[in-house]
Design an enzyme around this catalytic site. Structure first.
Site, short mmCIF file in Angstrom:
data_model
loop_
_atom_site.label_atom_id
_atom_site.label_comp_id
_atom_site.label_asym_id
_atom_site.label_seq_id
_atom_site.Cartn_x
_atom_site.Cartn_y
_atom_site.Cartn_z
N CYS A 117 -15.77 33.60 12.78
CA CYS A 117 -15.89 32.44 11.89
C CYS A 117 -17.28 32.27 11.29
O CYS A 117 -17.45 31.49 10.35
CB CYS A 117 -15.48 31.19 12.65
SG CYS A 117 -13.84 31.30 13.38
N HIS A 260 -17.55 25.54 8.46
CA HIS A 260 -16.38 26.34 8.79
C HIS A 260 -15.23 25.40 9.12
O HIS A 260 -15.38 24.45 9.89
CB HIS A 260 -16.69 27.25 9.97
CG HIS A 260 -15.48 27.79 10.65
ND1 HIS A 260 -14.48 28.47 9.97
CD2 HIS A 260 -15.07 27.72 11.96
CE1 HIS A 260 -13.53 28.81 10.82
NE2 HIS A 260 -13.85 28.37 12.02
N ASN A 290 -7.51 27.04 10.14
CA ASN A 290 -8.70 27.85 10.41
C ASN A 290 -8.46 29.27 9.94
O ASN A 290 -7.68 30.01 10.54
CB ASN A 290 -9.00 27.81 11.92
CG ASN A 290 -10.23 28.60 12.30
OD1 ASN A 290 -10.72 29.43 11.55
ND2 ASN A 290 -10.73 28.35 13.50
#
Length: 335
Positions: A117, A260, A290
């Site tokens: 990420c 993020h 995500n």
């Protein structure tokens, strides 16, 4: 030893792509014991996109890249370097070369960066170093992940979180005066690697004793949600503040905070700790979940397309995740 900076870095354009297949919370609730209300209240996610049929990581990465290229005066052949940030490659040896071939960017050096990420942030910083040192002029940075193929769809703790997507940015050398990337901060805590990972398991059923000590397969995503939350809300504000302090900037000068897109609770907690109002937080988490390395460039591209970001705006980009790694870029948007 630090190389001397001879060039500025200009963010020319962005692009993004997501798969067509949309999986709502209602669909997820038919697979595991959950509900739309339960998922949304804990994550801020309503739906996610999942790659289907014969489509691959390179397909969505190339679409995002071409969309970015279309907004410039460049052709694929003008790209000097391609950096693909992904933790879900088509090939364990790397997939950037496949992206180079698909785009026809035959003059470009291409390599992968694996940092989950945080991948897009680290890839952007890496690209900026090559440009600032005068080695390359036009760099394509892509964040793309297909986490669906590494998700345990029977695990309620993780299957509700992840989606697939890609985002791209084209960086170009410029004068120091028109430099867009003002500063960055990167960090890693390898002691916590096992809090979020896809670990490799040895095959204990191999008949050959020698082979059983080497052969196996990668498992699925495992995550300690509480530890990842504590890590993110602690380390990310520190990273952002460190970056701002190094540039003699204050939190009040931030126009947009783009984190993020992991979980709404994390986004809200980080913004709260920095005393950044919610109206300054960019988020598309509700639509995509995500998407790992794709989340920041995907959200950035959509914010630019929606004319949310204006000339001269100061944008804080911050990624965090597996490794554990985290990093921040301070970006000044110029049309």
């Amino acid at each position: 030893m630090k190389s001397s900076i001879t060039q500025g870095v200009k963010l020319l354009a962005t692009g993004s792509a997501v798969p067509n297949l949309c999986i709502s919370n209602q669909v997820i609730s038919n697979i595991v014991n959950t509900s739309d209300e339960w998922i949304f209240s804990r994550t801020g996610i309503k739906e996610r996109r999942i790659l289907s049929n014969n489509n691959s990581l390179i397909d969505i990465a190339s679409i995002a890249s071409l969309k970015a290229l279309e907004k410039t005066n460049l052709n694929a052949i003008d790209i000097d370097l391609i950096i693909l940030a992904t933790s879900t490659p088509n090939d364990l040896f790397g997939s950037a070369s496949q992206l180079q071939a698909k785009l026809g960017a035959n003059n470009a050096v291409a390599f992968d960066i694996t940092a989950a990420c945080s991948g897009f942030i680290i890839a952007m910083v890496t690209a900026a170093q090559f440009i600032q040192n005068g080695n390359y002029s036009n760099v394509l940075v892509v964040g793309a992940d297909v986490l669906s193929k590494w998700t345990d769809w029977s695990d309620r703790r993780t299957c509700i979180l992840f989606g697939d997507g890609a985002g791209a940015a084209i960086l170009q050398s410029s004068s120091l005066i028109s430099n867009n990337i003002l500063g960055f901060h990167l960090n890693t805590n390898g002691q916590k690697f096992n809090q979020l990972n896809i670990h490799y398991e040895l095959d204990k059923h191999q008949e050959n004793v020698f082979m059983s000590s080497m052969q196996g397969k990668f498992n699925v995503i495992t995550m300690n949600g509480k530890e990842v939350y504590k890590f993110a809300v602690s380390k990310v504000p520190q990273s952002i503040q460190h970056c701002l302090d190094s540039l003699n900037l204050s939190v009040d000068q931030i126009d947009w905070l783009l984190l993020h897109q992991a979980n709404a609770r994390i986004l809200n907690a980080v913004a709260s700790r920095l005393m950044i109002p919610k109206k300054k937080v960019i988020s598309n988490l509700e639509k995509y979940g995500n998407t790992s390395a794709a989340s920041i460039p995907l959200a950035l591209d959509e914010a630019i397309q929606d004319y949310k970001i204006n000339h001269g705006d100061l944008i804080v980009l911050s990624g965090f995740g597996a490794g554990l790694t985290w990093g921040t870029i301070i970006l000044k948007w110029q049309v």
